[in-house]
Write a protein that holds these residues in place. Structure first.
Motif, PDB file in Angstrom:
ATOM      1  N   ASP A   2     -25.036  23.251 -53.799  1.00  0.00           N
ATOM      2  CA  ASP A   2     -25.510  22.699 -55.068  1.00  0.00           C
ATOM      3  C   ASP A   2     -25.450  21.178 -54.999  1.00  0.00           C
ATOM      4  O   ASP A   2     -24.438  20.565 -55.343  1.00  0.00           O
ATOM      5  CB  ASP A   2     -24.655  23.230 -56.217  1.00  0.00           C
ATOM      6  CG  ASP A   2     -25.130  22.702 -57.565  1.00  0.00           C
ATOM      7  OD1 ASP A   2     -26.262  22.180 -57.639  1.00  0.00           O
ATOM      8  OD2 ASP A   2     -24.355  22.801 -58.544  1.00  0.00           O
ATOM      9  N   LYS A   4     -26.912  19.107 -56.831  1.00  0.00           N
ATOM     10  CA  LYS A   4     -26.910  18.505 -58.173  1.00  0.00           C
ATOM     11  C   LYS A   4     -25.492  18.093 -58.584  1.00  0.00           C
ATOM     12  O   LYS A   4     -25.310  17.225 -59.428  1.00  0.00           O
ATOM     13  CB  LYS A   4     -27.463  19.496 -59.196  1.00  0.00           C
ATOM     14  CG  LYS A   4     -28.927  19.868 -58.990  1.00  0.00           C
ATOM     15  CD  LYS A   4     -29.844  18.686 -59.255  1.00  0.00           C
ATOM     16  CE  LYS A   4     -31.305  19.090 -59.145  1.00  0.00           C
ATOM     17  NZ  LYS A   4     -32.217  17.946 -59.323  1.00  0.00           N
ATOM     18  N   LYS A   5     -24.513  18.703 -57.958  1.00  0.00           N
ATOM     19  CA  LYS A   5     -23.106  18.381 -58.241  1.00  0.00           C
ATOM     20  C   LYS A   5     -22.801  16.917 -57.950  1.00  0.00           C
ATOM     21  O   LYS A   5     -21.922  16.310 -58.568  1.00  0.00           O
ATOM     22  CB  LYS A   5     -22.214  19.294 -57.394  1.00  0.00           C
ATOM     23  CG  LYS A   5     -20.734  19.051 -57.496  1.00  0.00           C
ATOM     24  CD  LYS A   5     -19.979  20.035 -56.614  1.00  0.00           C
ATOM     25  CE  LYS A   5     -18.478  19.798 -56.646  1.00  0.00           C
ATOM     26  NZ  LYS A   5     -17.740  20.759 -55.775  1.00  0.00           N
ATOM     27  N   TYR A   6     -23.541  16.351 -56.996  1.00  0.00           N
ATOM     28  CA  TYR A   6     -23.278  14.976 -56.562  1.00  0.00           C
ATOM     29  C   TYR A   6     -24.301  13.979 -57.100  1.00  0.00           C
ATOM     30  O   TYR A   6     -24.157  12.781 -56.895  1.00  0.00           O
ATOM     31  CB  TYR A   6     -23.259  14.932 -55.021  1.00  0.00           C
ATOM     32  CG  TYR A   6     -22.337  15.966 -54.436  1.00  0.00           C
ATOM     33  CD1 TYR A   6     -20.953  15.772 -54.414  1.00  0.00           C
ATOM     34  CD2 TYR A   6     -22.841  17.182 -53.954  1.00  0.00           C
ATOM     35  CE1 TYR A   6     -20.102  16.746 -53.916  1.00  0.00           C
ATOM     36  CE2 TYR A   6     -21.994  18.158 -53.448  1.00  0.00           C
ATOM     37  CZ  TYR A   6     -20.620  17.938 -53.440  1.00  0.00           C
ATOM     38  OH  TYR A   6     -19.770  18.908 -52.956  1.00  0.00           O
ATOM     39  N   TYR A  19     -15.560  11.049 -60.110  1.00  0.00           N
ATOM     40  CA  TYR A  19     -16.140  11.601 -58.887  1.00  0.00           C
ATOM     41  C   TYR A  19     -15.070  11.656 -57.807  1.00  0.00           C
ATOM     42  O   TYR A  19     -14.440  10.649 -57.498  1.00  0.00           O
ATOM     43  CB  TYR A  19     -17.324  10.750 -58.420  1.00  0.00           C
ATOM     44  CG  TYR A  19     -18.529  10.870 -59.324  1.00  0.00           C
ATOM     45  CD1 TYR A  19     -19.546  11.789 -59.049  1.00  0.00           C
ATOM     46  CD2 TYR A  19     -18.647  10.068 -60.453  1.00  0.00           C
ATOM     47  CE1 TYR A  19     -20.650  11.898 -59.879  1.00  0.00           C
ATOM     48  CE2 TYR A  19     -19.747  10.185 -61.304  1.00  0.00           C
ATOM     49  CZ  TYR A  19     -20.740  11.101 -61.010  1.00  0.00           C
ATOM     50  OH  TYR A  19     -21.817  11.211 -61.837  1.00  0.00           O
ATOM     51  N   ASP A  23     -13.662  16.579 -51.709  1.00  0.00           N
ATOM     52  CA  ASP A  23     -14.041  17.769 -52.471  1.00  0.00           C
ATOM     53  C   ASP A  23     -13.186  18.957 -52.039  1.00  0.00           C
ATOM     54  O   ASP A  23     -13.262  19.398 -50.889  1.00  0.00           O
ATOM     55  CB  ASP A  23     -15.525  18.075 -52.232  1.00  0.00           C
ATOM     56  CG  ASP A  23     -16.051  19.124 -53.190  1.00  0.00           C
ATOM     57  OD1 ASP A  23     -15.256  19.947 -53.673  1.00  0.00           O
ATOM     58  OD2 ASP A  23     -17.274  19.122 -53.456  1.00  0.00           O
ATOM     59  N   ASP A  25     -13.575  21.946 -52.659  1.00  0.00           N
ATOM     60  CA  ASP A  25     -14.421  23.109 -52.373  1.00  0.00           C
ATOM     61  C   ASP A  25     -15.304  22.906 -51.137  1.00  0.00           C
ATOM     62  O   ASP A  25     -16.241  23.673 -50.912  1.00  0.00           O
ATOM     63  CB  ASP A  25     -15.308  23.412 -53.587  1.00  0.00           C
ATOM     64  CG  ASP A  25     -14.496  23.753 -54.828  1.00  0.00           C
ATOM     65  OD1 ASP A  25     -13.459  24.421 -54.672  1.00  0.00           O
ATOM     66  OD2 ASP A  25     -14.896  23.334 -55.936  1.00  0.00           O
ATOM     67  N   TYR A 233     -26.719   9.568 -55.557  1.00  0.00           N
ATOM     68  CA  TYR A 233     -25.805  10.645 -55.193  1.00  0.00           C
ATOM     69  C   TYR A 233     -24.475  10.000 -54.808  1.00  0.00           C
ATOM     70  O   TYR A 233     -24.444   9.088 -53.974  1.00  0.00           O
ATOM     71  CB  TYR A 233     -26.349  11.466 -54.027  1.00  0.00           C
ATOM     72  CG  TYR A 233     -27.584  12.259 -54.379  1.00  0.00           C
ATOM     73  CD1 TYR A 233     -27.488  13.587 -54.791  1.00  0.00           C
ATOM     74  CD2 TYR A 233     -28.846  11.667 -54.326  1.00  0.00           C
ATOM     75  CE1 TYR A 233     -28.624  14.311 -55.135  1.00  0.00           C
ATOM     76  CE2 TYR A 233     -29.983  12.385 -54.671  1.00  0.00           C
ATOM     77  CZ  TYR A 233     -29.863  13.705 -55.076  1.00  0.00           C
ATOM     78  OH  TYR A 233     -30.990  14.415 -55.422  1.00  0.00           O
TER      79      TYR A 233
END
Length: 283
Positions: A2, A4-6, A19, A23, A25, A233
């Motif tokens: 995904d 769009k997360k960034y 931010y 990460d 995950d 991003y």
């Protein structure tokens, strides 16, 4: 993934503290190196070759970071896999005396990609809304009457990027969001490793003293210049390989949207091609 997360949505009020620099995950480094990055890079190579063959669109890639953020390594690894014929790279440094005689976007034009090319700006015109604020570098004649000079430049940058997109050059921008601890670790590695200390500049340590100012300015410029035309991003840059993977996936997403195709031969050209094949095969 995904992506769009960034991605920073337009008109977002950004704080870099929102931010993550790492990460939780993220995909494991072993998986990235064995599977995810090779597959992603292979797709990028194919899409880039089609972009170069079609010559209808270009892509401008903007890379920004504080020192030791990981920009150079991302360029070396990912973009070294692309065909050099369709690639253009420029590093934006302190403006020369000649560049200072022109408007702040003037020096960028030679670095813009042609249609069929990916152009990479290692640092960019955004330096002109960062360094002058940190070090108070603007001359009196550069200050507009009754206007906020930074808001004015943000508007001009947004207009410039919209102009590029409307003329077939996509704009994609990456901020390598590295933590202060990780930057310290990387700077010390540069200093101590004889194979890396040529990369070290004493100014890197001096600029580190302005850490909080840089964080605030990065947040401000992203808040004002992440647009539908040219999104930002924000990469978790403590995770070097995962950050590189995000870059390749974003690039693939942009290229999939462009959907470049190999040019189709006319009937006349196909006949000539068939003749050439037959001639060579009959030798």
């Amino acid at each position: 993934m995904d992506i769009k997360k960034y991605q920073v949505t337009p008109d977002a009020n950004v704080s870099l503290a929102d931010y993550q620099t790492s990460d939780p995950d993220r995909i494991s480094e072993e998986q990235l190196l064995k599977t995810y990055i090779p597959e992603s890079v292979e797709e990028l190579k194919e899409l880039h070759w089609r972009l170069h063959a079609e010559e209808k669109h270009g892509i401008l890639v903007v890379l920004q970071a504080i020192d030791a953020g990981g920009k150079d390594e991302a360029i070396s690894y990912i973009f070294s896999n692309l065909n050099a014929q369709g690639l253009k790279t420029i590093s934006v440094k302190k403006p020369s005396e000649e560049e200072q005689k022109h408007d702040f976007l003037w020096r960028i034009h030679d670095g813009l990609p042609a249609k069929g090319e990916v152009g990479i700006l290692n640092r960019s015109y955004y330096e002109d809304v960062i360094a002058p604020r940190i070090h108070n570098l603007l001359e009196e004649e550069e200050l507009p009457d009754n206007q906020d000079v930074w808001q004015m430049r943000y508007r001009q940058i947004n207009d410039f990027e919209r102009y590029l997109v409307e003329n077939g050059i996509r704009v994609v921008k990456f901020l390598f969001n590295v933590s202060k601890d990780k930057q310290k670790e990387r700077l010390l590695e540069r200093i101590k490793d004889p194979k890396k200390n040529f990369e070290f500049s004493f100014s890197d340590v001096e600029e580190r003293e302005h850490w909080d100012e840089y964080q605030d300015i990065f947040a401000d410029l992203i808040s004002n210049t992440s647009t539908e035309n040219a999104p930002w991003y924000v990469l978790p840059a403590d995770d070097e390989w995962f950050g590189r993977y995000i870059v390749t996936e974003v690039m693939n997403d942009v290229l999939r949207d462009i959907d470049p195709q190999y040019p189709k031969l006319t009937e006349e050209d196909q006949d000539k091609l068939d003749e050439a094949i037959q001639k060579l095969e009959n030798e």
